[in-house]
Scaffold this motif. Structure first.
Motif, mmCIF file in Angstrom:
data_model
loop_
_atom_site.group_PDB
_atom_site.id
_atom_site.type_symbol
_atom_site.label_atom_id
_atom_site.label_comp_id
_atom_site.label_asym_id
_atom_site.label_seq_id
_atom_site.Cartn_x
_atom_site.Cartn_y
_atom_site.Cartn_z
ATOM 1 N N UNK A 12 -11.683 16.460 -6.383
ATOM 2 C CA UNK A 12 -12.561 15.729 -5.426
ATOM 3 C C UNK A 12 -11.748 15.215 -4.172
ATOM 4 N N UNK A 13 -10.479 15.292 -4.180
ATOM 5 C CA UNK A 13 -9.652 14.569 -3.134
ATOM 6 C C UNK A 13 -10.016 14.779 -1.870
ATOM 7 N N UNK A 14 -10.722 15.858 -1.323
ATOM 8 C CA UNK A 14 -11.221 15.900 -0.221
ATOM 9 C C UNK A 14 -12.002 14.766 0.164
ATOM 10 N N UNK A 15 -12.859 14.038 -0.724
ATOM 11 C CA UNK A 15 -13.630 13.218 -0.545
ATOM 12 C C UNK A 15 -12.930 11.814 0.091
ATOM 13 N N UNK A 16 -11.679 11.840 -0.237
ATOM 14 C CA UNK A 16 -10.917 10.418 0.163
ATOM 15 C C UNK A 16 -9.902 10.594 0.978
ATOM 16 N N UNK A 17 -9.177 11.832 0.853
ATOM 17 C CA UNK A 17 -7.641 12.083 1.672
ATOM 18 C C UNK A 17 -8.040 12.266 3.154
ATOM 19 N N UNK A 18 -7.906 11.514 4.077
ATOM 20 C CA UNK A 18 -8.128 12.003 5.713
ATOM 21 C C UNK A 18 -7.370 11.060 6.349
ATOM 22 N N UNK A 19 -7.200 11.491 7.866
ATOM 23 C CA UNK A 19 -6.502 10.768 8.511
ATOM 24 C C UNK A 19 -7.021 9.471 8.869
ATOM 25 N N UNK A 20 -6.199 8.470 9.097
ATOM 26 C CA UNK A 20 -6.697 7.198 9.487
ATOM 27 C C UNK A 20 -7.080 6.106 8.132
ATOM 28 N N UNK A 22 -5.637 4.329 4.652
ATOM 29 C CA UNK A 22 -4.112 4.018 4.033
ATOM 30 C C UNK A 22 -4.051 4.581 2.872
ATOM 31 N N UNK A 23 -2.851 4.734 2.376
ATOM 32 C CA UNK A 23 -2.430 5.339 0.877
ATOM 33 C C UNK A 23 -3.196 4.428 0.022
ATOM 34 N N UNK A 24 -3.320 3.158 0.250
ATOM 35 C CA UNK A 24 -3.718 2.082 -0.868
ATOM 36 C C UNK A 24 -5.582 2.230 -0.912
ATOM 37 N N UNK A 25 -6.140 2.395 0.256
ATOM 38 C CA UNK A 25 -7.385 2.851 0.293
ATOM 39 C C UNK A 25 -7.709 4.005 -0.482
ATOM 40 N N UNK A 26 -7.042 5.215 -0.198
ATOM 41 C CA UNK A 26 -7.342 6.203 -1.023
ATOM 42 C C UNK A 26 -6.873 6.015 -2.401
ATOM 43 N N UNK A 27 -5.871 5.483 -2.661
ATOM 44 C CA UNK A 27 -5.616 5.254 -4.127
ATOM 45 C C UNK A 27 -6.500 4.506 -4.958
ATOM 46 N N UNK A 28 -7.206 3.494 -4.242
ATOM 47 C CA UNK A 28 -8.498 2.850 -4.718
ATOM 48 C C UNK A 28 -9.471 3.613 -5.244
ATOM 49 N N UNK A 29 -10.064 4.554 -4.425
ATOM 50 C CA UNK A 29 -10.898 5.393 -4.777
ATOM 51 C C UNK A 29 -10.729 6.473 -5.677
ATOM 52 N N UNK A 30 -9.293 6.896 -5.837
ATOM 53 C CA UNK A 30 -9.119 7.869 -6.958
ATOM 54 C C UNK A 30 -8.947 7.043 -8.226
ATOM 55 N N UNK A 31 -8.450 5.738 -8.115
ATOM 56 C CA UNK A 31 -8.526 4.994 -9.422
ATOM 57 C C UNK A 31 -9.927 4.870 -10.003
ATOM 58 N N UNK A 32 -10.803 4.707 -8.968
ATOM 59 C CA UNK A 32 -12.381 4.284 -9.524
ATOM 60 C C UNK A 32 -12.777 5.885 -10.033
ATOM 61 N N UNK A 72 1.553 13.776 -1.618
ATOM 62 C CA UNK A 72 1.913 14.029 -3.032
ATOM 63 C C UNK A 72 0.913 13.136 -3.741
ATOM 64 N N UNK A 73 0.008 13.450 -4.772
ATOM 65 C CA UNK A 73 -0.977 12.740 -5.223
ATOM 66 C C UNK A 73 -0.482 12.961 -6.964
ATOM 67 N N UNK A 74 -0.082 12.069 -7.598
ATOM 68 C CA UNK A 74 0.301 11.924 -9.247
ATOM 69 C C UNK A 74 -0.350 10.970 -9.730
ATOM 70 N N UNK A 75 -1.340 11.402 -10.652
ATOM 71 C CA UNK A 75 -2.421 10.382 -11.196
ATOM 72 C C UNK A 75 -2.407 10.796 -12.757
ATOM 73 N N UNK A 76 -2.819 9.839 -13.267
ATOM 74 C CA UNK A 76 -3.128 9.893 -14.907
ATOM 75 C C UNK A 76 -3.731 8.740 -15.269
#
Length: 219
Positions: A12-20, A22-32, A72-76
């Motif tokens: 699902x990374x394409x839903x969140x990772x895009x220019x403009x 922040x890493x923190x914003x993307x990370x919050x979506x990934x965590x959810x 680099x997206x490292x999650x778990x």
């Protein structure tokens, strides 16, 4: 399984990772999404964009992701049964801006495959590390691979066996560990590919099945 659950998040990374963003914003979506896809919690979320990708233990920051960045997206995290997932994929936000990325990434892909293919009962933890390191070193990126190749995983995120030089522990069926070589160009970019694998009676079974290619988002 934990592996399938984290694979669904990477898908699902394409839903969140895009220019403009922040890493923190993307990370919050990934965590959810880690929780939504079947984990109890997000144990760790690394979103290392551009030069931050060259730091293997980066977390997230307020850096704004730019077109051309490699990320680099490292999650778990743990699933209800108690087992942990841990998988890294590397993404490009549009075509990578740094011309070295494509060649370096191809080397990394070969190194990760070589290490996984070396896994079998009786092989030592060190031999798996050597298999990855040899490919990266022979291609001229040896000084850019700055950590061990992997770590055991189960009820803890990091446990024996540690896949590193000097560890002559023989692998046995049922052992589960990460295979995660990386290439890090300080101040420029980084890339890592990580799967959890299990030693079988006669070889190896990867628990993560997402593609290993550099995934170009928004292309």
């Amino acid at each position: 399984s934990a592996g399938a659950a984290i694979d669904r998040v990477h898908a699902r990374m394409g839903e969140w990772l895009r220019p403009g963003r922040t890493e923190a914003e993307v990370g919050a979506d990934i965590a959810e999404a880690i929780v939504a896809e079947g984990h109890v919690s997000a144990e760790f979320v690394i979103v290392g964009s551009g030069p931050n990708g060259a730091s293997p233990h980066h977390d997230v920051s307020d850096r704004v992701i730019e077109a051309g960045d490699v990320v680099v997206v490292d999650i778990g995290g743990p699933v209800p049964e108690g087992y942990h997932s841990d998988s890294t994929r590397t993404y490009a936000v549009g075509e990578p801006a740094d011309p070295e990325v494509r060649d370096g990434y191809a080397v990394l892909q070969r190194a990760q495959r070589a290490a996984v293919e070396a896994v079998r009962p009786g092989a030592t933890a060190q031999e798996i590390d050597t298999a990855a390191r040899r490919v990266i070193t022979d291609a001229g990126f040896g000084e850019c691979f700055i950590h061990r190749t992997g770590h055991g995983i189960g009820l803890d995120v990091h446990e024996e066996p540690y896949i590193m030089s000097g560890n002559d522990l023989p692998l046995e069926p049922g052992m589960a560990f990460s295979v995660e070589p990386g290439i890090y160009r300080a101040g420029r970019w980084g890339a890592r590919i990580e799967d959890i694998v299990v030693v079988t009676a006669d070889g190896v079974e990867p628990l993560n099945t997402r593609p290993h290619e550099l995934t170009v988002l928004g292309a």
